[in-house]
Motif scaffolding. Structure first.
Motif, PDB file in Angstrom:
ATOM      1  N   GLU A 121       2.616   4.548  -5.414  1.00  0.00           N
ATOM      2  CA  GLU A 121       2.929   5.969  -5.301  1.00  0.00           C
ATOM      3  C   GLU A 121       2.801   6.483  -3.875  1.00  0.00           C
ATOM      4  OE1 GLU A 121       0.455   8.054  -8.098  1.00  0.00           O
ATOM      5  OE2 GLU A 121       0.742   6.483  -9.587  1.00  0.00           O
ATOM      6  N   GLY A 122       2.736   5.619  -2.926  1.00  0.00           N
ATOM      7  CA  GLY A 122       2.655   6.028  -1.532  1.00  0.00           C
ATOM      8  C   GLY A 122       1.229   6.296  -1.099  1.00  0.00           C
ATOM      9  N   ILE A 123       1.106   7.067  -0.059  1.00  0.00           N
ATOM     10  CA  ILE A 123      -0.199   7.321   0.558  1.00  0.00           C
ATOM     11  C   ILE A 123      -1.140   8.072  -0.380  1.00  0.00           C
ATOM     12  CG2 ILE A 123       0.428   9.499   1.676  1.00  0.00           C
ATOM     13  CD1 ILE A 123      -1.489   6.994   3.600  1.00  0.00           C
ATOM     14  N   ASN A 124      -0.598   8.843  -1.295  1.00  0.00           N
ATOM     15  CA  ASN A 124      -1.430   9.630  -2.206  1.00  0.00           C
ATOM     16  C   ASN A 124      -2.203   8.767  -3.198  1.00  0.00           C
ATOM     17  OD1 ASN A 124      -0.548  11.992  -1.000  1.00  0.00           O
ATOM     18  ND2 ASN A 124       1.239  12.106  -2.338  1.00  0.00           N
ATOM     19  N   ALA A 125      -1.728   7.539  -3.438  1.00  0.00           N
ATOM     20  CA  ALA A 125      -2.382   6.661  -4.408  1.00  0.00           C
ATOM     21  C   ALA A 125      -3.530   5.859  -3.786  1.00  0.00           C
ATOM     22  CB  ALA A 125      -1.366   5.710  -5.010  1.00  0.00           C
ATOM     23  N   ASN A 140       0.797  -1.222   0.000  1.00  0.00           N
ATOM     24  CA  ASN A 140       0.000   0.000   0.000  1.00  0.00           C
ATOM     25  C   ASN A 140       0.832   1.277   0.000  1.00  0.00           C
ATOM     26  OD1 ASN A 140      -2.315  -1.522   0.004  1.00  0.00           O
ATOM     27  ND2 ASN A 140      -2.707  -1.268   2.167  1.00  0.00           N
ATOM     28  N   LEU A 141       2.001   1.261   0.617  1.00  0.00           N
ATOM     29  CA  LEU A 141       2.733   2.513   0.789  1.00  0.00           C
ATOM     30  C   LEU A 141       4.055   2.579   0.036  1.00  0.00           C
ATOM     31  CD1 LEU A 141       2.145   2.988   4.611  1.00  0.00           C
ATOM     32  CD2 LEU A 141       0.860   3.963   2.717  1.00  0.00           C
ATOM     33  N   ASP A 159      -6.915   5.343  -2.634  1.00  0.00           N
ATOM     34  CA  ASP A 159      -8.242   5.934  -2.733  1.00  0.00           C
ATOM     35  C   ASP A 159      -9.237   4.819  -3.024  1.00  0.00           C
ATOM     36  OD1 ASP A 159      -7.641   5.327  -5.344  1.00  0.00           O
ATOM     37  OD2 ASP A 159      -7.839   7.369  -6.102  1.00  0.00           O
TER      38      ASP A 159
END
Length: 160
Positions: free
Chosen positions: A65-69, A60-61, A71
């Motif tokens: 792309e990290g936390i921004n991806a 997931n992180l 959703d």
């Protein structure tokens, strides 16, 4: 030189010599091996949970792309795979059983009255059942593209 042994008085006794009764080693306890199995489960499930959680965090992180991806679309894409459904289900169930067993142990250690202990355990087991049932339902019935939904509310990967 000969030594004589003097029995040590039991705590809170009058101080006189006491006779210590012998206890058979084959005597079964009232709980059986339940606490032993609970103790072993906590160790094994803890190790498995560490692997599941670090795998979850890596995917997931770190991998993307990290936390921004993360959703709605990311979760929908992930849960479209039976592998990730099983991974998240196992993580949910193990974490809930592990945590419930830990809190049960704390309740047994600190709740002095039987009535209080019973009420706390009832609340604990009720919360466990609710979270596990709802979590399992969400994992297996999640539909990112529900039928008859307005097209402007659907994610971009859904065909209206």
């Amino acid at each position: 030189m000969t030594t004589t042994s003097t029995p040590i008085p039991a705590p809170r006794s009058s101080g006189g010599p006491t006779i210590v009764p012998t206890v058979s080693r084959n005597r079964r306890t009232t709980r059986g091996n339940t606490e032993l199995y609970g103790w072993l489960f906590m160790r094994v499930s803890g190790v498995v949970l560490v692997a599941l959680i670090f795998g979850h965090l890596f995917v997931n992180l770190v991998q993307g792309e990290g936390i921004n991806a993360i959703d709605f679309g990311f979760v929908a894409g992930k849960w479209s795979s039976p592998f990730w459904q099983t991974w998240d289900l196992l993580m949910l169930w193990l974490a809930m059983i592990h945590g419930t067993n830990g809190v049960r142990t704390i309740i047994n250690d600190y709740a002095e009255r039987d009535g209080t202990r019973m009420v706390l355990k009832l609340a604990l087991y009720t919360a466990f059942v609710v979270v596990v049932v709802l979590g399992t339902l969400v994992i297996f019935t999640f539909d990112p593209c529900p039928a008859n939904s307005p097209a402007d509310l659907l994610p971009s990967f859904c065909t209206a």
